[in-house]
Write a protein that holds these residues in place. Structure first.
Motif, PDB file in Angstrom:
ATOM      1  N   SER A 454      46.616  31.427  56.384  1.00 54.04           N
ATOM      2  CA  SER A 454      47.613  31.351  55.315  1.00 54.04           C
ATOM      3  C   SER A 454      46.897  31.036  54.004  1.00 54.04           C
ATOM      4  CB  SER A 454      48.660  30.286  55.630  1.00 54.04           C
ATOM      5  OG  SER A 454      48.056  29.004  55.732  1.00 54.04           O
ATOM      6  N   PHE A 455      47.611  31.182  52.880  1.00 54.99           N
ATOM      7  CA  PHE A 455      46.987  31.003  51.575  1.00 54.99           C
ATOM      8  C   PHE A 455      46.807  29.515  51.272  1.00 54.99           C
ATOM      9  CE2 PHE A 455      49.649  34.968  50.921  1.00 54.99           C
ATOM     10  CZ  PHE A 455      48.629  35.807  51.335  1.00 54.99           C
ATOM     11  N   SER A 456      45.714  29.181  50.602  1.00 54.83           N
ATOM     12  CA  SER A 456      45.366  27.774  50.379  1.00 54.83           C
ATOM     13  C   SER A 456      46.139  27.128  49.239  1.00 54.83           C
ATOM     14  CB  SER A 456      43.865  27.642  50.106  1.00 54.83           C
ATOM     15  OG  SER A 456      43.508  28.338  48.923  1.00 54.83           O
ATOM     16  N   GLY A 457      46.842  27.893  48.433  1.00 54.68           N
ATOM     17  CA  GLY A 457      47.705  27.309  47.411  1.00 54.68           C
ATOM     18  C   GLY A 457      47.110  27.251  46.027  1.00 54.68           C
ATOM     19  N   GLY A 458      45.867  27.711  45.850  1.00 52.16           N
ATOM     20  CA  GLY A 458      45.265  27.729  44.523  1.00 52.16           C
ATOM     21  C   GLY A 458      45.579  29.012  43.780  1.00 52.16           C
ATOM     22  N   ASP A 459      45.277  29.018  42.469  1.00 57.96           N
ATOM     23  CA  ASP A 459      45.580  30.215  41.690  1.00 57.96           C
ATOM     24  C   ASP A 459      44.609  30.394  40.533  1.00 57.96           C
ATOM     25  OD1 ASP A 459      47.293  32.495  41.421  1.00 57.96           O
ATOM     26  OD2 ASP A 459      48.130  31.566  39.611  1.00 57.96           O
ATOM     27  N   ASP A 460      43.511  29.617  40.523  1.00 59.17           N
ATOM     28  CA  ASP A 460      42.618  29.658  39.372  1.00 59.17           C
ATOM     29  C   ASP A 460      41.312  30.351  39.742  1.00 59.17           C
ATOM     30  OD1 ASP A 460      41.790  29.073  36.684  1.00 59.17           O
ATOM     31  OD2 ASP A 460      43.082  27.307  36.753  1.00 59.17           O
ATOM     32  N   ASN A 461      40.255  30.064  39.000  1.00 55.11           N
ATOM     33  CA  ASN A 461      39.016  30.817  39.097  1.00 55.11           C
ATOM     34  C   ASN A 461      37.880  30.005  39.713  1.00 55.11           C
ATOM     35  OD1 ASN A 461      39.281  33.511  37.249  1.00 55.11           O
ATOM     36  ND2 ASN A 461      40.613  31.866  36.528  1.00 55.11           N
ATOM     37  N   GLY A 462      36.890  30.742  40.228  1.00 56.46           N
ATOM     38  CA  GLY A 462      35.698  30.086  40.742  1.00 56.46           C
ATOM     39  C   GLY A 462      35.034  29.246  39.667  1.00 56.46           C
ATOM     40  N   ILE A 463      34.849  29.820  38.490  1.00 57.37           N
ATOM     41  CA  ILE A 463      34.405  29.082  37.306  1.00 57.37           C
ATOM     42  C   ILE A 463      35.320  29.466  36.156  1.00 57.37           C
ATOM     43  CG2 ILE A 463      32.554  28.736  35.624  1.00 57.37           C
ATOM     44  CD1 ILE A 463      30.527  29.246  37.806  1.00 57.37           C
TER      45      ILE A 463
END
Length: 560
Positions: A454-463
């Motif tokens: 399932s999806f981990s819940g994040g939505d941003d970038n590696g950096i």
């Protein structure tokens, strides 16, 4: 559930007795420099500051359950006999490192008898269910129980026969220590003040070790456990060094209270934490103040499950709903600098930090909030292995935590280099605010998935590099921020696009100027590919590479 009280494990060759505090606290020339602040058994001798005592569960009282009588003429030395369908529960008091046993059915069991064995530590499954049949060779159980208070041994029948005898042979606890109560460290005629031993506080408001002096204090070769902060100061100017210690955060058993920090220093002059082990704590916290902080060294430590969850008051944890997240957790970090300004010698290096999904709640593993080095002496964050940053519970999809971040108005003079940051859900490394920050030669990888896919819940970038809208941009040298030579593969899959990647994002200032200069960053895999689909071994290889690099550099991580 009532709060468990600590047990006292002593080897058969020692009788329990009190000793003088001077014998307990090595290196102190005056008894007045330290005092007990709570009740608790003292170790039998001062030489047993870290003991490797072994005790058998057959010698310990049961909390719940009962053992089965043995047949006439039968013996089970140092073992436990039970009937299938039984659960034995023990209070092991966060005092031991391992539980081990040999499991198997008694020779009297019918030929078609089958049972399963399980071991639970504070409600978490650590072994099994493992199936055992009559006549089979004994199996070995070896379970890590560091920091565990309640141990359950469960046997269930699969063949339907409840009368079959199941054995836990040589059921023993190893690496056990006996704690003293909490202590306060005051001024001494001898400097530095050196403390060794095992200390515990069962009051969330009372640290196991409280520093009340500006003299150098060295805490080494210790085991510390508590329901609040393990080590903290109550006087400005604290100068503390922690070496080769093990720290365990315990459930506070008070509703809405979270586990405390491994060490919390406010307005201190110096903090060094080396070769220590942190489990289920709120990490390492430093708050700046009027005292000039000259030295901060966080080196070669291991941390497992940084925990900002709040207790439900009954031994479990509150479960946030989507609308009340801020009320059900606190923002815990492996390392948090909070308004530590102009520190001249700060280094966070060669630490191994791992957070397990469903058993931790970290915000940012390393957070530099409104903190800074100097132009000549930058804060150095390098060669750390950070694996995992997850929401709690895992079903919540909104999560803002991650790996390493500079934040606040304003962080500056910070180098973040050669770190390995893995599976940190929302972001890997970030400049949320800052100038003169360099992010270089790091590896940042994430699948964006939990163990069940399932999806981990994040939505941003590696950096990423961006600027909070509430922070003034006047006079900021945005060109001083550098993002260079990083290798990034950070997936943020969604139902609509399981191959979605978000590797690198650098925003512009209001003037249109980029907030950082990007040079020669690379993608771990083609930027339009599913990270785990393409290379399922990427994360494992990154861990192995870091381990090999540590060995090649002569670095030993964790307690020695």
């Amino acid at each position: 559930m009532a709060r468990p009280s600590p047990i006292n494990l002593v080897s058969p060759s020692h009788r329990r007795r009190s000793v003088s505090l001077a014998a307990l606290l090595l290196g102190l020339s005056t008894l007045s420099s330290c005092r007990l602040t709570g009740s608790g058994e003292l170790p039998p001798t001062s030489s047993q500051t870290i003991r490797t005592a072994t005790t058998y569960l057959s010698d310990q009282p049961l909390l719940t359950g009962k053992t089965a009588p043995l047949a006439a003429g039968k013996a089970l030395p140092n073992g436990l006999a039970v009937q299938a369908g039984s659960t034995l529960e023990y209070n092991v008091g966060a005092q031991c490192r391992t539980f081990s046993a040999q499991i198997g059915l008694a020779s009297s069991a019918a030929a078609d008898s089958t049972v399963t064995y399980s071991v639970l530590a504070d409600g978490r499954s650590m072994f099994g269910p493992s199936e055992v049949r009559s006549g089979a060779a004994p199996q070995t159980v070896n379970v890590d129980i560091e920091g565990v208070e309640r141990l359950k041994l469960v046997v269930e029948s699969k063949s339907g026969a409840k009368s079959v005898q199941a054995n836990w042979k040589e059921a023993k606890l190893s690496g056990c220590v006996t704690y003293s109560g909490p202590i306060e460290v005051g001024p001494s005629a001898t400097s530095p003040i050196v403390i060794t031993g095992n200390f515990r506080s069962d009051d969330p408001k009372v640290p196991a070790i409280r520093i009340e002096t500006t003299q150098p204090v060295v805490i080494r070769n210790c085991t510390v456990a508590g329901r609040g902060h393990l080590i903290s100061n109550s006087r400005a100017g604290a100068n503390v060094k922690i070496q080769n210690c093990r720290g365990f955060g315990l459930n506070p058993y008070v509703r809405m209270v979270n586990p405390g920090r491994f060490v919390a220093i406010e307005d201190g002059s110096s903090l060094v934490v080396e070769n220590s082990y942190l489990k289920n704590t709120g990490g390492i916290y430093l708050l700046g103040g009027s005292t000039r902080t000259t030295t901060i060294k966080i080196l070669r430590n291991r941390a497992l499950n940084i925990d900002g969850r709040r207790s439900d008051g009954a031994g479990g944890w509150l479960i946030p709903a989507p609308g009340d997240n801020p009320e059900k957790f606190v923002r815990a970090q492996f390392v948090q600098f909070n308004k530590v300004v102009g520190v001249s010698d700060a280094e966070i290096a060669w630490n191994r930090v791992e957070n397990e999904p469903g058993h931790s709640r970290v915000e940012d593993n390393i957070n530099m909030y409104a903190s800074s080095g100097t132009p000549a002496h930058r804060i150095r964050i390098h060669h750390n292995l950070i694996r995992g940053a997850y929401q709690y519970p895992l079903s919540l999809q909104s999560y803002s935590g991650g790996g390493i971040i500079t934040d606040g108005c304003l962080s500056r003079y910070i180098d973040i280099s050669e770190n390995t940051v893995l599976e940190t859900s929302n972001h890997g490394i970030a400049i949320a605010n800052g100038e003169y920050v360099a992010i270089q030669k790091n590896r940042v990888y994430g699948s964006g998935l939990l163990p069940d896919n399932s999806f981990s819940g994040g939505d941003d970038n590696g950096i990423y590099v961006r600027w909070a809208g509430n922070c003034d941009q006047r006079g900021i040298n945005f060109g001083s921020n550098i993002v260079a030579y990083n290798n990034i593969g950070f997936a943020q899959p969604s139902a609509a696009d399981r191959a979605r990647r978000r590797d690198l994002a650098i925003a512009n200032a209001r003037s249109g100027t980029p907030l950082a200069t990007a040079t020669d960053n690379s993608s771990a895999l083609p930027s339009d590919s599913c990270l785990i689909c393409t290379d399922s071994e990427l994360i494992k290889r990154a861990i192995t590479d870091w381990e090999q690099q540590a060995v090649a550099s002569g670095v030993e991580v964790g307690t020695q």
